[in-house]
Scaffold this active site. Structure first.
Site, PDB file in Angstrom:
ATOM      1  N   SER A 130       0.686  -3.889  -0.532  1.00  0.00           N
ATOM      2  CA  SER A 130       0.855  -5.348  -0.479  1.00  0.00           C
ATOM      3  C   SER A 130       1.977  -5.800   0.460  1.00  0.00           C
ATOM      4  O   SER A 130       2.698  -6.752   0.162  1.00  0.00           O
ATOM      5  CB  SER A 130       1.053  -5.919  -1.883  1.00  0.00           C
ATOM      6  OG  SER A 130      -0.092  -5.671  -2.682  1.00  0.00           O
ATOM      7  N   ASN A 148      -3.957  -0.006   8.310  1.00  0.00           N
ATOM      8  CA  ASN A 148      -5.074   0.789   7.793  1.00  0.00           C
ATOM      9  C   ASN A 148      -6.176  -0.194   7.432  1.00  0.00           C
ATOM     10  O   ASN A 148      -6.084  -0.897   6.435  1.00  0.00           O
ATOM     11  CB  ASN A 148      -4.600   1.574   6.562  1.00  0.00           C
ATOM     12  CG  ASN A 148      -5.739   2.283   5.851  1.00  0.00           C
ATOM     13  OD1 ASN A 148      -6.860   2.369   6.377  1.00  0.00           O
ATOM     14  ND2 ASN A 148      -5.472   2.790   4.659  1.00  0.00           N
ATOM     15  N   GLY A 171      -3.310  -3.379  -2.735  1.00  0.00           N
ATOM     16  CA  GLY A 171      -4.369  -4.372  -2.867  1.00  0.00           C
ATOM     17  C   GLY A 171      -4.234  -5.269  -4.086  1.00  0.00           C
ATOM     18  O   GLY A 171      -5.147  -6.003  -4.434  1.00  0.00           O
ATOM     19  N   GLU A 229      -6.771   6.233  -2.203  1.00  0.00           N
ATOM     20  CA  GLU A 229      -8.207   5.970  -2.371  1.00  0.00           C
ATOM     21  C   GLU A 229      -9.014   7.248  -2.141  1.00  0.00           C
ATOM     22  O   GLU A 229     -10.030   7.482  -2.799  1.00  0.00           O
ATOM     23  CB  GLU A 229      -8.638   4.824  -1.431  1.00  0.00           C
ATOM     24  CG  GLU A 229      -8.099   3.487  -1.941  1.00  0.00           C
ATOM     25  CD  GLU A 229      -7.795   2.456  -0.882  1.00  0.00           C
ATOM     26  OE1 GLU A 229      -8.274   2.578   0.254  1.00  0.00           O
ATOM     27  OE2 GLU A 229      -7.043   1.506  -1.200  1.00  0.00           O
ATOM     28  N   LYS A 257      -9.100   0.435   6.406  1.00  0.00           N
ATOM     29  CA  LYS A 257     -10.005   0.915   5.353  1.00  0.00           C
ATOM     30  C   LYS A 257     -11.463   0.670   5.789  1.00  0.00           C
ATOM     31  O   LYS A 257     -11.747   0.752   6.985  1.00  0.00           O
ATOM     32  CB  LYS A 257      -9.658   0.252   4.019  1.00  0.00           C
ATOM     33  CG  LYS A 257      -8.160   0.407   3.688  1.00  0.00           C
ATOM     34  CD  LYS A 257      -7.779   0.001   2.301  1.00  0.00           C
ATOM     35  CE  LYS A 257      -6.285   0.203   2.106  1.00  0.00           C
ATOM     36  NZ  LYS A 257      -5.845  -0.121   0.762  1.00  0.00           N
ATOM     37  N   HIS A 280      -4.594   9.539   1.344  1.00  0.00           N
ATOM     38  CA  HIS A 280      -4.476   8.169   0.829  1.00  0.00           C
ATOM     39  C   HIS A 280      -4.939   8.156  -0.629  1.00  0.00           C
ATOM     40  O   HIS A 280      -5.863   8.885  -0.994  1.00  0.00           O
ATOM     41  CB  HIS A 280      -5.334   7.226   1.677  1.00  0.00           C
ATOM     42  CG  HIS A 280      -5.062   5.791   1.369  1.00  0.00           C
ATOM     43  ND1 HIS A 280      -5.584   5.162   0.270  1.00  0.00           N
ATOM     44  CD2 HIS A 280      -4.294   4.866   1.998  1.00  0.00           C
ATOM     45  CE1 HIS A 280      -5.152   3.910   0.235  1.00  0.00           C
ATOM     46  NE2 HIS A 280      -4.361   3.706   1.273  1.00  0.00           N
ATOM     47  N   GLU A 325       3.131   5.099  -1.106  1.00  0.00           N
ATOM     48  CA  GLU A 325       2.264   3.993  -1.489  1.00  0.00           C
ATOM     49  C   GLU A 325       2.032   4.029  -2.998  1.00  0.00           C
ATOM     50  O   GLU A 325       1.138   4.751  -3.468  1.00  0.00           O
ATOM     51  CB  GLU A 325       0.906   4.100  -0.767  1.00  0.00           C
ATOM     52  CG  GLU A 325       1.010   4.051   0.735  1.00  0.00           C
ATOM     53  CD  GLU A 325      -0.269   3.511   1.368  1.00  0.00           C
ATOM     54  OE1 GLU A 325      -0.170   2.574   2.153  1.00  0.00           O
ATOM     55  OE2 GLU A 325      -1.365   4.010   1.047  1.00  0.00           O
TER      56      GLU A 325
HETATM   57  P1  13P Z   1      -2.634  -3.239   0.891  1.00  0.00           P
HETATM   58  O1  13P Z   1      -1.654  -3.583   1.990  1.00  0.00           O
HETATM   59  O2  13P Z   1      -3.930  -3.969   0.993  1.00  0.00           O
HETATM   60  O3  13P Z   1      -2.002  -3.322  -0.467  1.00  0.00           O
HETATM   61  O4  13P Z   1      -3.019  -1.685   1.099  1.00  0.00           O
HETATM   62  C1  13P Z   1      -2.012  -0.752   1.276  1.00  0.00           C
HETATM   63  C2  13P Z   1      -2.611   0.519   1.709  1.00  0.00           C
HETATM   64  O5  13P Z   1      -3.302   1.187   0.947  1.00  0.00           O
HETATM   65  C3  13P Z   1      -2.395   0.960   3.099  1.00  0.00           C
HETATM   66  O6  13P Z   1      -2.828   2.260   3.311  1.00  0.00           O
END
Ligand code: 13P
Length: 254
Positions: free
Chosen positions: A214, A10, A174, A98, A12, A96, A168
């Site tokens: 992560s 992903n 992140g 976010e 983003k 997601h 997640e």
């Molecule tokens: P990270 O791998 O940067 O922690 O993000 C995970 C994520 O949100 C994947 O959709």
């Protein structure tokens, strides 16, 4: 039952169209011989069309990061499932954290988006996960149950036959703090038990549940060794083709 792993990137809000295309040219040969797992990349909307052409004939599928629930209409700034299907998208990441936390997506909106994605024969990746506050308050399983049940309300097992769920934990996204394989396994086993209760055991056994938060080349092997972890949804570590290829190739780095 052995489920076919899915390793999904992903991106983003990263990479221009040209950066996306340069990545794909570098990435494809690094994973060209991988045939026992599925691979997906989800670039930004504006890079989807170019990426689809660049991925054509490869073993890497195209994913989108979101979509609206209507096929068209007065929804300024939104992208419809019909548009995604038209450019050859296979998977759509939905709900997601976010999207939920920064853009106010509710469980009901996520459910409508799943319906829209299925209507266009694409595969929804339903993201669920608790915040740190919810985990510390002992609410993790209740949050997962609500997000799963509300998101999948009203669908039959047949309609959801290709569904992918991604666990997640928000506190692991992140932050560099991966859930331990034990914490992830506990959540995944719980999700699978819920799927079995909501639908049936065969459905639960075949549905892939990815872990996200992560994920790196250093921790993918430990995560994938757990019985209910069927793959990964990778953010930051999917932005570099070498790093993401190492994650895709977990356990077979030769
Ligand atoms: P990270 O791998 O940067 O922690 O993000 C995970 C994520 O949100 C994947 O959709």
């Amino acid at each position: 039952m052995k489920r076919r792993p899915l390793i999904a990137g992903n991106w983003k809000m990263h990479k221009t169209v040209n950066e996306a295309l340069a990545y794909i040219e570098a990435f494809k040969p690094l994973v060209a011989d991988v045939s026992d797992r599925d691979i997906m990349l989800a670039p930004s909307f504006i890079a989807l069309d170019a990426c689809e052409k660049s991925l054509e004939g490869s073993n890497v599928a195209l994913g989108a990061q979101n979509c609206h629930w209507e096929d068209e209409g007065a929804f300024t700034g939104e992208v419809s499932p019909r548009m995604l299907a038209d450019v050859g998208v296979t998977y759509v990441i939905l709900g997601h954290s976010e999207r939920r936390h920064l853009f106010g997506e509710t469980d009901e909106m996520v459910r409508r988006k799943i319906e829209a994605v299925l209507r266009h024969q694409m595969i929804p990746i339903l993201c669920i996960g608790e915040t740190l506050e919810e985990r510390e308050a002992g609410k993790t399983l209740a949050v997962l149950e609500r997000q799963l049940k509300e998101g999948l309300k009203g669908f039959s097992a047949g309609e959801l036959k290709d569904l992918v769920v991604a666990y997640e934990p928000v506190w692991a996204i992140g932050t560099g703090k991966t859930a331990s394989p034990e914490q992830a396994q506990e959540a995944h086993a719980f999700v699978r038990k819920l799927l079995s209760e909501m639908f049936d055991e065969a459905f639960a056994e075949k549905t892939r549940i990815l872990y996200g938060g992560s994920v790196k080349p250093e921790n993918i092997v430990g995560l994938m060794a757990r019985p209910d972890i069927d793959g990964a949804l990778v953010g930051g570590a999917s932005l570099n083709p070498d790093t993401f290829a190492r994650i895709v190739r977990f356990g077979r780095m030769e």
